[in-house]
Design an enzyme around this catalytic site. Structure first.
Site, PDB file in Angstrom:
ATOM      1  N   SER A  27       0.832  -1.198   0.000  1.00 52.12           N
ATOM      2  CA  SER A  27       0.000   0.000   0.000  1.00 52.12           C
ATOM      3  C   SER A  27       0.874   1.259   0.000  1.00 52.12           C
ATOM      4  O   SER A  27       0.578   2.228  -0.700  1.00 52.12           O
ATOM      5  CB  SER A  27      -0.936  -0.029   1.204  1.00 52.12           C
ATOM      6  N   GLY A  28       1.961   1.211   0.774  1.00 55.42           N
ATOM      7  CA  GLY A  28       2.913   2.334   0.759  1.00 55.42           C
ATOM      8  C   GLY A  28       3.475   2.544  -0.633  1.00 55.42           C
ATOM      9  O   GLY A  28       3.503   3.646  -1.158  1.00 55.42           O
ATOM     10  N   TRP A  48       2.191   1.640  -3.383  1.00 55.64           N
ATOM     11  CA  TRP A  48       1.121   2.111  -4.282  1.00 55.64           C
ATOM     12  C   TRP A  48       1.038   3.629  -4.253  1.00 55.64           C
ATOM     13  O   TRP A  48       0.828   4.266  -5.282  1.00 55.64           O
ATOM     14  CB  TRP A  48      -0.224   1.513  -3.860  1.00 55.64           C
ATOM     15  N   HIS A  49       1.240   4.207  -3.053  1.00 54.45           N
ATOM     16  CA  HIS A  49       1.108   5.655  -2.929  1.00 54.45           C
ATOM     17  C   HIS A  49       2.218   6.411  -3.637  1.00 54.45           C
ATOM     18  O   HIS A  49       2.050   7.557  -4.023  1.00 54.45           O
ATOM     19  CB  HIS A  49       1.055   6.061  -1.455  1.00 54.45           C
ATOM     20  N   GLY A  50       3.376   5.786  -3.791  1.00 53.10           N
ATOM     21  CA  GLY A  50       4.442   6.489  -4.491  1.00 53.10           C
ATOM     22  C   GLY A  50       5.720   5.679  -4.492  1.00 53.10           C
ATOM     23  O   GLY A  50       5.975   4.912  -3.566  1.00 53.10           O
TER      24      GLY A  50
END
Lengths: 485, 319, 81
Positions: free
Chosen positions: A320-321, A323-325
């Protein structure tokens, strides 16, 4: 095209009116064209990426549905690889290459992988995830494969949620394109209300906070610890208003045409634990990760019992981290949340007993304060572009105590001198307004509450909001370049 | 339900009309305002300057050359059009607007900076243009820069004053002659500063220990020549003045010599006087400066006195 | 094994897994109705059920469990073959 632009102010009514004027069988062509225009306002050629993944997933959907068990899985994997591949190439290749180079450099070798000089296609992470949701759900048998190519393309490209979500599921969205929508007064009003509120959060609250705290994050060395603390705690509101505002505009835009998109934010700051926070924040993403990563992963590893959950949480939040960047600070940010959820999982019983000894109101208040503080503090990784930058900010935070305890009046008066006091007060008032609204929303849906009010009050509120967006919204960067006279 | 829509449309139309009316009042009011953003522009537009000597340039004109001292020593009427932060193209635009509304001057003191020929990218201090957006010249010149005024800012009511409510207030107060309106400390466009030495030069040195090279941009040079041609053809005498600069700063500007040589060339070509104070004794002493390029009020007074007496032999007093 | 019998045994697995004696499940029961049964503990429960009945669910079967009734049907199928 951005929602908070004047192009959109023109685009949205024109597209909506034409949509309702057209007979149902032509509407998909119109919406698809409008979505292409919307997307191509940024970098036109990137539309080819969308065509590529749309064709692959469209075919994959039909193939998966018709194939036997074993080949089904093979088609799914192929589609997932194509989607993740595109995502990796555009979003993660440079990050990967830079780190491989660094690693080899440390060990004495050289790789010198070429870096790509390309801009990230807008909304790539969002529509890729939405497309993957489709093939997975077809594989699981929860969704029939879509035969109409145009409608499938529209599912991926539907302009309200194309660039920033909510990340929809096929079960919720696809069938809506087949339904004949009639113009409905209640939908139009509810949609417009949502747009107005979203725009207010984005252009007035978020961007105003941004104008105040951006200089602090850009040059923390020049600011007092107090200013840095204020900036850190304001940033989470900026992030929330920015993102939830954008989601609200998306949901409202779709709603005016009669489409119902999923809720993406549900008063996240009222969470009493980090676990709860992730059920309230960016819901369309957290449920995506739960349904397609965490849950299957833990199911496969279920014989590990608790350790399957630990592993599942850490890996899911790591992803998820990412995914954010594509940066270490995002990865660290995600992993910290993974660790926090592991902690909460193991201490759940103890905490319940401990907090249960407190009076209920204190229990809730304390839980909320602790949760909020954790969220605000970790958001530093989200905002600081680098890990070193984030650590510098952490190092400066405790300085607030010595600053506040100083008795010298000269030093005291300097404290807020770093930040514009008027702007700071405005931000606090806006946040107060936001949280009062959230408080009300917790008791009854805002839509119902507003609908109950007398007409004069309703119109007054709409006008006041539209007026403040118009006069106090931030629309160009120039507005806040400080006049140096 | 339909009634609500009807009400909303009526109220909306009324509010929009009202906003256009308010915008009209604000524009008119600001065109009378004494606020420092607008004071000089308003003098220009009202056509009351009609000076014998115009001082043209950037902040180094605005802060360095006092019309009061020029007037006393030279016995004529001067005005300072110095425009903070802008390179020559915008200075030229302001001069063109000046000519539209005022008699042409007999002399122009053109202040020379090392960044004279560098046109900036952004629309610096955009607020000063807001009340004049229906002026063609202002629209044309501002549209060259990043952050130029957009369609909604030019045509939607009050939108250009978005986030500048203090200007709306000032405009209304001036229009209706009520409340406490702004004042300024400018004298004929001149605004000296009595600041203490700031540390911007130390930061500059740290950032560029080997000094910098100032860009010379083609379009700025072209417009500078257009300006000189115009003055020659219309019998306006231009006097180039390189006002004092801190010596340490001058040493760090690697192409200062070239830029000064360019001006020298123009001086010879057009037969215009060039007074170069780049190596003036004032430049040796920090007490006359508040940063490396700007004299403080004391330095400006000393310098203008010197400039006026140097000019005396070349300038005829007002008839 | 009869459905009633499976449900009875299933109830005991639930009680043991979530350490609560007051749990009584029916085919309509879903995660929202049982304290402690949430998205995290779900797979531990599944694992407990598998151990108790000595069966093995397929991944796709687990993904489709929405309530106790779904589990019941699947367990019945496995134990009786």
């Amino acid at each position: 095209m951005l929602f908070n632009s004047f192009q959109f102010l023109l685009f949205f009514p024109v597209v909506t009116i034409i949509y309702f004027l057209l007979p149902h069988k032509f509407r998909w062509i119109h919406l698809l064209t409008a979505s292409c225009v919307f997307y191509m306002m940024y970098i036109p050629v990137y539309i080819l990426i969308l065509f590529f993944t749309i064709i692959i997933d469209y075919l994959a959907g039909i193939l998966i549905e018709n194939a036997d068990e074993e080949r089904k899985f093979r088609f799914l994997i192929m589609s997932v690889i194509a989607n993740v591949g595109v995502l990796c190439f555009f979003k993660y290749y440079n990050f990967f290459a830079a780190n491989v180079d660094l690693l080899l450099h440390k060990t004495g070798g050289t790789a010198n992988l070429p870096l790509l000089n390309i801009l990230l296609p807008i909304g790539l992470s969002f529509h890729t995830f939405q497309a993957m949701s489709y093939t997975i759900e077809v594989y699981r048998g929860n969704q029939k494969a879509e035969r109409h190519f145009g409608i499938y393309a529209l599912y991926v490209m539907f302009y309200p949620q194309l660039v920033a979500g909510p990340i929809e599921r096929p079960q919720n969205l696809l069938h809506q394109f087949h339904e004949k929508k009639k113009i409905d007064y209640d939908n139009v009003v509810a949609g417009l209300r949502k747009i107005l509120w979203g725009l207010f959060k984005k252009a007035v609250i978020a961007d105003r906070i941004g104008a105040l705290i951006d200089p602090v994050f850009d040059n923390p060395h020049n600011y007092s610890s107090l200013a840095i603390n204020v900036a850190v705690f304001l940033f989470i509101f900026q992030l929330y208003c920015d993102f939830s505002g954008y989601s609200d505009i998306a949901i409202g835009t779709a709603r005016v045409m009669g489409f119902k998109l999923m809720t993406n934010f549900n008063r996240p700051f009222s969470s009493k634990s980090i676990t709860e926070f992730w059920r309230r924040w960016h819901i369309s993403l957290s449920t995506w990760f739960y349904d397609y990563v965490f849950n299957p992963l833990v199911a496969i590893l279920r014989s590990w019992r608790k350790w399957a959950i630990v592993f599942g949480l850490l890996l899911t939040f790591f992803l998820s981290g990412l995914w954010h960047g594509a940066s270490w600070s995002f990865i660290l940010w995600g992993t910290i949340y993974g660790a926090a959820l592991v902690y909460e999982f193991f201490t759940q019983a103890v905490r319940r007993r401990l907090f249960g000894m407190l009076p209920l109101w204190l229990n809730h208040a304390l839980s909320k304060v602790i949760t909020f503080t954790f969220i605000a503090l970790t958001s530093v990784f989200f905002r600081a572009k680098t890990v070193t930058g984030a650590f510098y900010i952490y190092k400066r935070l405790p300085g607030i105590f010595s600053e506040l305890s100083t008795s010298k009046s000269a030093a005291r008066s300097r404290l807020f001198g770093d930040l514009d006091k008027g702007a700071l007060l405005t931000c606090f008032l806006l946040i107060l307004l936001l949280e009062l609204t959230h408080h009300k929303e917790g008791k009854e849906p805002l839509d119902m509450f507003v609908g109950r009010q007398p007409r004069a009050v309703r119109l007054g509120v709409y006008f006041a909001m539209a007026f403040s967006i118009y006069l106090f919204g931030v629309f160009t960067q120039r507005q806040f370049i400080y006049f140096q006279f | 339900m339909r009634t609500s829509v009807k009400y909303a449309l009526w109220c909306g139309s009324f509010v929009v009309l009202l906003m256009y009316a308010v915008q009209y009042a604000v524009d008119r009011g600001l065109r009378k305002s004494k606020m420092q953003y607008f004071a000089t522009w308003n003098d220009i537009y009202s056509g009351k300057i009609n000076a014998d000597v115009i001082v043209n340039g950037s902040s180094r004109a605005f802060l360095h050359i006092s019309p009061q001292i020029l007037d006393t020593i030279l016995h004529l009427n001067s005005y300072n059009l110095g425009l903070d932060g802008w390179g020559f193209p915008m200075q030229f635009a302001r001069f063109r607007i000046y000519l539209q509304h005022n008699k042409k001057p007999r002399y122009i003191i053109q202040s020379i900076d090392l960044d004279n020929f560098e046109d900036r990218k952004d629309l610096y201090s955009y607020r000063q243009f807001l009340p004049y957006l229906n002026d063609r010249e202002i629209r044309d010149i501002t549209s060259r820069y990043e952050g130029k005024f957009t369609f909604p800012e030019m045509y939607f009511p009050l939108f250009k004053y978005n986030n500048n409510l203090n200007l709306v207030k000032e405009g209304l107060f001036c229009y209706f002659n009520i409340g406490k309106v702004a004042t300024n400390k400018l004298y004929k466009g001149f605004g000296p500063r009595s600041f203490a030495w700031d540390s911007s030069f130390e930061r500059f040195k740290a950032a560029y220990p080997n000094g910098t090279v100032k860009p010379v941009q083609e379009n700025a040079v072209r417009e500078f020549e257009q300006f000189l041609n115009y003055c020659r053809d219309n019998d306006i005498k231009v006097i180039f003045v390189f006002t004092p600069i801190l010596r340490e700063e001058l040493a760090m500007e690697k192409n200062a010599g070239e830029i000064i040589a360019m001006i020298d060339g123009y001086s010879k070509k057009y037969n215009f006087l060039f007074l170069n104070y780049a190596n003036d004794t004032l430049g040796a002493d920090r007490k006359y400066f508040y940063n490396s390029q700007h004299l403080n009020a004391q330095g400006a007074a000393l310098f203008t006195t010197k400039l006026a007496s140097d000019l005396k032999p070349f300038v005829q007093a007002a008839p | 094994m009869e459905e009633q019998e499976i449900l009875l045994q299933l109830n005991n697995v639930f009680r043991k897994c979530f350490k609560r004696q007051d749990i009584t499940v029916s085919p309509e029961t879903s995660a929202a109705d049982v304290t402690g049964w949430d998205s995290l503990t779900h797979m531990i429960l599944i694992n407990d059920i598998e151990r108790h009945f000595s069966i093995k669910f397929k991944l796709m079967e687990i993904m489709k469990f929405n309530n106790v009734g779904d589990m019941l049907a699947c367990i019945k199928k496995k134990v009786n073959t």
